[in-house]
Scaffold this active site. Structure first.
Site, PDB file in Angstrom:
ATOM      1  N   CYS A  58       0.685  -1.444  -0.013  1.00 32.50           N
ATOM      2  CA  CYS A  58      -0.059   0.034  -0.012  1.00 32.50           C
ATOM      3  C   CYS A  58       0.896   1.383   0.054  1.00 32.50           C
ATOM      4  O   CYS A  58       0.690   2.099  -0.844  1.00 32.50           O
ATOM      5  CB  CYS A  58      -0.712   0.060   1.285  1.00 32.50           C
ATOM      6  SG  CYS A  58      -1.763  -1.432   1.441  1.00 32.50           S
ATOM      7  N   HIS A 108      -1.392   6.933   6.286  1.00 30.47           N
ATOM      8  CA  HIS A 108      -0.344   5.937   6.373  1.00 30.47           C
ATOM      9  C   HIS A 108       0.931   6.311   5.446  1.00 30.47           C
ATOM     10  O   HIS A 108       1.536   5.826   4.824  1.00 30.47           O
ATOM     11  CB  HIS A 108      -1.037   4.584   5.610  1.00 30.47           C
ATOM     12  CG  HIS A 108      -1.640   3.659   6.323  1.00 30.47           C
ATOM     13  ND1 HIS A 108      -2.549   2.624   6.208  1.00 30.47           N
ATOM     14  CD2 HIS A 108      -2.200   3.984   7.815  1.00 30.47           C
ATOM     15  CE1 HIS A 108      -3.284   2.125   7.212  1.00 30.47           C
ATOM     16  NE2 HIS A 108      -3.163   2.936   8.076  1.00 30.47           N
TER      17      HIS A 108
END
Length: 165
Positions: A58, A108
């Site tokens: 990711c 993130h």
């Protein structure tokens, strides 16, 4: 208005899903699923038919999307890394050029300081729920998502009892 073209400056909406294959949506041929809002947005905007991920993880993949650099250029090789604030990124560039920038969902990639400097609005939610819950519904969601029985196996077998709106 844009000084170069005398046209209105366009709005952007980026939807970055996590672990979703294109073939899981009717837009790309899966007629077992129903995504009418994504279909409407695709019909009114741009639908990308061919794309490659620079990394199957990711954060490195998002880092490439936001900076235009491969992982060796932005330094995000793993999910536990955050973007170096000296590396230009899409959302910072948009903000510097007069856009109002918001983040809704997972971060993130940015440090807390960068979040404060880049985004005008943000509602951050992640694997453990909302980072800074502001409503009773957000608090209830955090309590639900942190239930130990939901993490018993590799996947949760219980659908969220919360409305998507």
């Amino acid at each position: 208005m844009n000084g170069f073209t005398n046209m209105p400056i366009p709005n952007f909406l980026f939807i970055l899903t996590d672990e979703q294959k294109a073939t899981a949506m009717p837009l790309y041929g899966n007629m077992d699923a129903s995504t009418p809002n994504l279909a409407r947005m695709a019909s009114e905007g741009i639908l990308i038919n061919e794309a490659l991920a620079t990394c199957p993880i990711c954060v490195p993949s998002r880092g490439t999307f936001l900076t235009g650099h491969y992982p060796d250029g932005h330094g995000l090789w793993f999910n536990d890394r955050r973007l170096d604030p000296t590396i230009p990124d899409l959302f910072t560039i948009l903000r510097e050029n007069g856009y109002r920038v918001g983040l809704f969902g997972k971060n993130h990639i940015y440090t807390d300081e960068m979040l404060d400097n880049v985004f005008h609005e943000r509602v951050e939610a992640s694997h453990g729920g909302y980072k800074h819950p502001k409503t009773d519904v957000q608090l209830a969601f955090n309590n639900w998502v942190k239930r130990p029985d939901l993490a018993m196996g590799p996947w949760s077998a219980e659908a969220s009892p919360f409305s998507p709106t």
